[in-house]
Design a protein around this motif. Structure first.
Motif, PDB file in Angstrom:
ATOM      1  N   ALA A 106       0.834  -1.207   0.000  1.00  0.00           N
ATOM      2  CA  ALA A 106       0.000   0.000   0.000  1.00  0.00           C
ATOM      3  C   ALA A 106       0.865   1.253   0.000  1.00  0.00           C
ATOM      4  O   ALA A 106       0.470   2.296  -0.535  1.00  0.00           O
ATOM      5  CB  ALA A 106      -0.929  -0.004   1.219  1.00  0.00           C
ATOM      6  N   TYR A 134       1.724   9.146   5.861  1.00  0.00           N
ATOM      7  CA  TYR A 134       1.013   9.957   4.856  1.00  0.00           C
ATOM      8  C   TYR A 134       1.736  11.286   4.628  1.00  0.00           C
ATOM      9  O   TYR A 134       1.853  11.749   3.503  1.00  0.00           O
ATOM     10  CB  TYR A 134      -0.432  10.255   5.290  1.00  0.00           C
ATOM     11  CG  TYR A 134      -1.376   9.075   5.285  1.00  0.00           C
ATOM     12  CD1 TYR A 134      -1.088   7.916   4.584  1.00  0.00           C
ATOM     13  CD2 TYR A 134      -2.572   9.133   5.996  1.00  0.00           C
ATOM     14  CE1 TYR A 134      -1.964   6.838   4.596  1.00  0.00           C
ATOM     15  CE2 TYR A 134      -3.463   8.066   6.004  1.00  0.00           C
ATOM     16  CZ  TYR A 134      -3.151   6.916   5.305  1.00  0.00           C
ATOM     17  OH  TYR A 134      -4.024   5.859   5.324  1.00  0.00           O
ATOM     18  N   ASN A 180      -6.011   2.730  11.026  1.00  0.00           N
ATOM     19  CA  ASN A 180      -4.831   2.696  11.884  1.00  0.00           C
ATOM     20  C   ASN A 180      -4.587   4.143  12.287  1.00  0.00           C
ATOM     21  O   ASN A 180      -4.351   4.952  11.402  1.00  0.00           O
ATOM     22  CB  ASN A 180      -3.644   2.149  11.074  1.00  0.00           C
ATOM     23  CG  ASN A 180      -2.332   2.235  11.827  1.00  0.00           C
ATOM     24  OD1 ASN A 180      -2.293   2.545  13.001  1.00  0.00           O
ATOM     25  ND2 ASN A 180      -1.241   1.969  11.129  1.00  0.00           N
ATOM     26  N   ASP A 214      -7.247   4.122   1.414  1.00  0.00           N
ATOM     27  CA  ASP A 214      -6.108   3.269   1.793  1.00  0.00           C
ATOM     28  C   ASP A 214      -6.666   2.110   2.619  1.00  0.00           C
ATOM     29  O   ASP A 214      -7.137   2.316   3.731  1.00  0.00           O
ATOM     30  CB  ASP A 214      -5.129   4.135   2.609  1.00  0.00           C
ATOM     31  CG  ASP A 214      -3.940   3.348   3.111  1.00  0.00           C
ATOM     32  OD1 ASP A 214      -3.568   2.364   2.466  1.00  0.00           O
ATOM     33  OD2 ASP A 214      -3.389   3.725   4.160  1.00  0.00           O
ATOM     34  N   PRO A 216      -5.508  -1.363   3.684  1.00  0.00           N
ATOM     35  CA  PRO A 216      -4.825  -2.625   4.022  1.00  0.00           C
ATOM     36  C   PRO A 216      -5.581  -3.476   5.036  1.00  0.00           C
ATOM     37  O   PRO A 216      -5.309  -4.657   5.164  1.00  0.00           O
ATOM     38  CB  PRO A 216      -3.471  -2.189   4.593  1.00  0.00           C
ATOM     39  CG  PRO A 216      -3.447  -0.720   4.622  1.00  0.00           C
ATOM     40  CD  PRO A 216      -4.745  -0.180   4.110  1.00  0.00           C
ATOM     41  N   SER A 242      -3.542  -3.656  -0.065  1.00  0.00           N
ATOM     42  CA  SER A 242      -2.320  -4.406   0.231  1.00  0.00           C
ATOM     43  C   SER A 242      -2.694  -5.725   0.881  1.00  0.00           C
ATOM     44  O   SER A 242      -3.692  -5.813   1.589  1.00  0.00           O
ATOM     45  CB  SER A 242      -1.484  -3.557   1.191  1.00  0.00           C
ATOM     46  OG  SER A 242      -0.642  -4.365   1.962  1.00  0.00           O
ATOM     47  N   SER A 244      -0.598  -7.065   2.987  1.00  0.00           N
ATOM     48  CA  SER A 244       0.299  -7.122   4.163  1.00  0.00           C
ATOM     49  C   SER A 244      -0.418  -7.633   5.404  1.00  0.00           C
ATOM     50  O   SER A 244       0.154  -8.386   6.187  1.00  0.00           O
ATOM     51  CB  SER A 244       0.856  -5.728   4.475  1.00  0.00           C
ATOM     52  OG  SER A 244       1.744  -5.311   3.467  1.00  0.00           O
ATOM     53  N   TYR A 332      -5.824  -2.579  16.138  1.00  0.00           N
ATOM     54  CA  TYR A 332      -5.426  -1.429  16.952  1.00  0.00           C
ATOM     55  C   TYR A 332      -6.615  -0.931  17.759  1.00  0.00           C
ATOM     56  O   TYR A 332      -7.753  -1.023  17.317  1.00  0.00           O
ATOM     57  CB  TYR A 332      -4.975  -0.254  16.076  1.00  0.00           C
ATOM     58  CG  TYR A 332      -3.914  -0.588  15.061  1.00  0.00           C
ATOM     59  CD1 TYR A 332      -2.590  -0.798  15.449  1.00  0.00           C
ATOM     60  CD2 TYR A 332      -4.233  -0.683  13.706  1.00  0.00           C
ATOM     61  CE1 TYR A 332      -1.615  -1.093  14.506  1.00  0.00           C
ATOM     62  CE2 TYR A 332      -3.259  -0.979  12.762  1.00  0.00           C
ATOM     63  CZ  TYR A 332      -1.953  -1.185  13.163  1.00  0.00           C
ATOM     64  OH  TYR A 332      -1.000  -1.488  12.229  1.00  0.00           O
TER      65      TYR A 332
HETATM   66  N1  PLP Z   1      -1.498   2.349   5.298  1.00  0.00           N
HETATM   67  C1  PLP Z   1      -1.736   2.044   6.574  1.00  0.00           C
HETATM   68  C2  PLP Z   1      -2.884   2.677   7.263  1.00  0.00           C
HETATM   69  C3  PLP Z   1      -0.898   1.149   7.268  1.00  0.00           C
HETATM   70  O1  PLP Z   1      -1.155   0.862   8.542  1.00  0.00           O
HETATM   71  C4  PLP Z   1       0.192   0.584   6.565  1.00  0.00           C
HETATM   72  C5  PLP Z   1       1.122  -0.325   7.247  1.00  0.00           C
HETATM   73  O2  PLP Z   1       1.091  -0.548   8.440  1.00  0.00           O
HETATM   74  C6  PLP Z   1       0.395   0.935   5.229  1.00  0.00           C
HETATM   75  C7  PLP Z   1      -0.478   1.819   4.623  1.00  0.00           C
HETATM   76  C8  PLP Z   1       1.525   0.372   4.448  1.00  0.00           C
HETATM   77  O3  PLP Z   1       1.228  -0.936   4.084  1.00  0.00           O
HETATM   78  P1  PLP Z   1       2.168  -1.838   3.181  1.00  0.00           P
HETATM   79  O4  PLP Z   1       2.894  -2.780   4.086  1.00  0.00           O
HETATM   80  O5  PLP Z   1       1.245  -2.586   2.310  1.00  0.00           O
HETATM   81  O6  PLP Z   1       3.065  -0.943   2.423  1.00  0.00           O
END
Ligand code: PLP
Length: 394
Positions: A106, A134, A180, A214, A216, A242, A244, A332
């Motif tokens: 992401a 960000y 998050n 965004d 993930p 993502s 992840s 979280y």
């Molecule tokens: N956006 C948010 C809100 C996240 O918490 C994270 C990673 O913790 C990311 C983007 C980045 O994710 P990636 O590991 O896919 O680059």
């Protein structure tokens, strides 16, 4: 003379990383079982077996020259079609391969969108509390971040403050739901209101304001919480996804951007994203895991432990007098700190070997982020330490 901004970014460790390192050091002194490390958002559950099985099958059976070769810059066409098909099955959309652009997680998805959209002087709106990278990504794209203060009662959107912040320089808005660090999920009502405000303002300014969503944590939603699929509500939406967290594959760095056909100047926006990927040197996302993720796109890791942990922790903290907005998803939560100064609170928590992250770094002081992607047994044992911490304030 080096690039001072980059030197700064490369040398200042994030507060989260500092805490994580502190935790590792503390574990060598008092034993890992005595450190309650809620600092970092690294998934604690394994990827589904199907992920490794698919990777091994591809390695055994695919022509290695193709498997390990370059794909198209935007990602393998077959991979992109498989992901479009998965989205269409799950969300009733009508995407095709050319709506997808494969990225290195992401993070790269966000950077490609921001660099593709923004010119110097542009503003990108972000809602507190927000993922601190960000700001780095927005400024890296030559734009500036406009932060909307948090709605600390529900962690939805303060629409009055949002409306006042919009102006003809507003190029894009970033949302992150499930969020998050708060765990909040934007309701359908919030998304509808956001969409109608952005539509009205885009018309007033005679140019689109893009909505970057965004996502993930999309699949980590609790108790049947519905996470609205944003492109259905606003045509100028770019989805940054993502695997992840949903497939527990953060180290494999795999994600994508959706650029819907309905978007104004769809082809130009796709080209700008591809150009940004090119200028950032991303070329193509890793080939093996493009294929693995596409073949596992309908799966998630077994993330049920996050909901178990959320329930134990939320009840435990509320019983101790903490104010906690119930997370709708992620791993979280973002309780209010027991003193106004969240940095001082988190320092005091360290005395009880509790590692939680000050809210100030997320643009929302007076709170602390607790990452409960940890063993449930550790969550249970940590409640004693939280109790001692709470008592120290009485
Ligand atoms: N956006 C948010 C809100 C996240 O918490 C994270 C990673 O913790 C990311 C983007 C980045 O994710 P990636 O590991 O896919 O680059």
């Amino acid at each position: 003379m080096l690039n001072e901004r980059m030197v700064g970014l490369g040398t200042q460790r994030s507060v989260i990383r500092e805490l994580f390192e502190f935790g590792k050091q503390r574990a060598t002194e008092i034993g890992a079982e005595n450190v309650f490390d809620f600092s970092i958002g690294n998934p604690s559950v394994p990827a589904p077996d199907a992920v490794n099985e698919t990777a091994m099958k591809l390695i055994r059976e695919m022509d290695p020259v193709v498997l390990h070769g370059y794909t198209s810059a935007q990602g393998d066409a077959g991979v992109r079609q498989m992901i479009a098909d998965s989205l269409n099955r799950r969300f009733g959309t009508a995407f095709h391969a050319d709506n997808l652009y494969m990225t290195v997680g992401a993070a790269a998805a966000l950077c490609c969108c921001l660099n593709g959209l923004c010119n110097p002087g542009d503003e990108v709106v972000v809602f507190a509390p927000y993922f601190p990278e960000y700001k780095v990504f927005i400024e890296g794209a030559g734009a500036s971040m406009t932060l909307i203060p948090a709605d600390i009662e529900a962690f939805q959107i303060d629409f009055d403050a949002f409306e006042k912040a919009l102006n003809p320089n507003t190029k894009a808005v970033i949302i992150n739901s499930p969020n998050n660090p708060s765990g909040a999920v934007y309701s359908e009502e919030t998304i509808k209101k956001l969409a109608s405000m952005l539509t009205a303002k885009s018309e007033e300014y005679g140019q689109p304001i893009y909505l970057i969503t965004d996502e993930p944590y999309r699949e980590i939603a609790f108790g049947g919480t519905v996470v609205p699929y944003v492109p259905k509500y606003y045509k100028n939406t770019l989805v940054c996804y993502s695997w992840s967290k949903s497939l527990s594959l953060p180290g494999e760095r795999m994600g994508y951007i959706v650029v819907p056909d309905e978007m104004d100047d769809h082809e130009m926006v796709y080209a700008a994203i591809a150009g940004a990927g090119r200028s950032l040197g991303y070329v193509n996302a890793p080939g093996l895991f493009q294929r693995v993720c596409a073949m596992c796109a309908d799966l998630t890791a077994d993330t049920s432990v996050y909901e178990t942990n959320k329930n134990i922790l939320m009840k435990g903290l509320r019983d101790l007098g903490f104010h906690v907005v119930e997370p709708g998803g992620t791993f979280y939560m973002f309780p209010r700190t027991l003193e106004e100064d969240d940095v001082a609170f988190c320092e005091r928590a360290k005395e009880y070997n509790l590692l939680v992250v000050p809210g100030a770094g997320f643009g929302c002081p007076g709170h602390a982020r607790v990452s409960y992607c940890v063993q449930t047994e550790m969550v249970k044992r940590s409640l004693d330490a939280f109790e001692k911490l709470a008592k120290s304030y009485r």
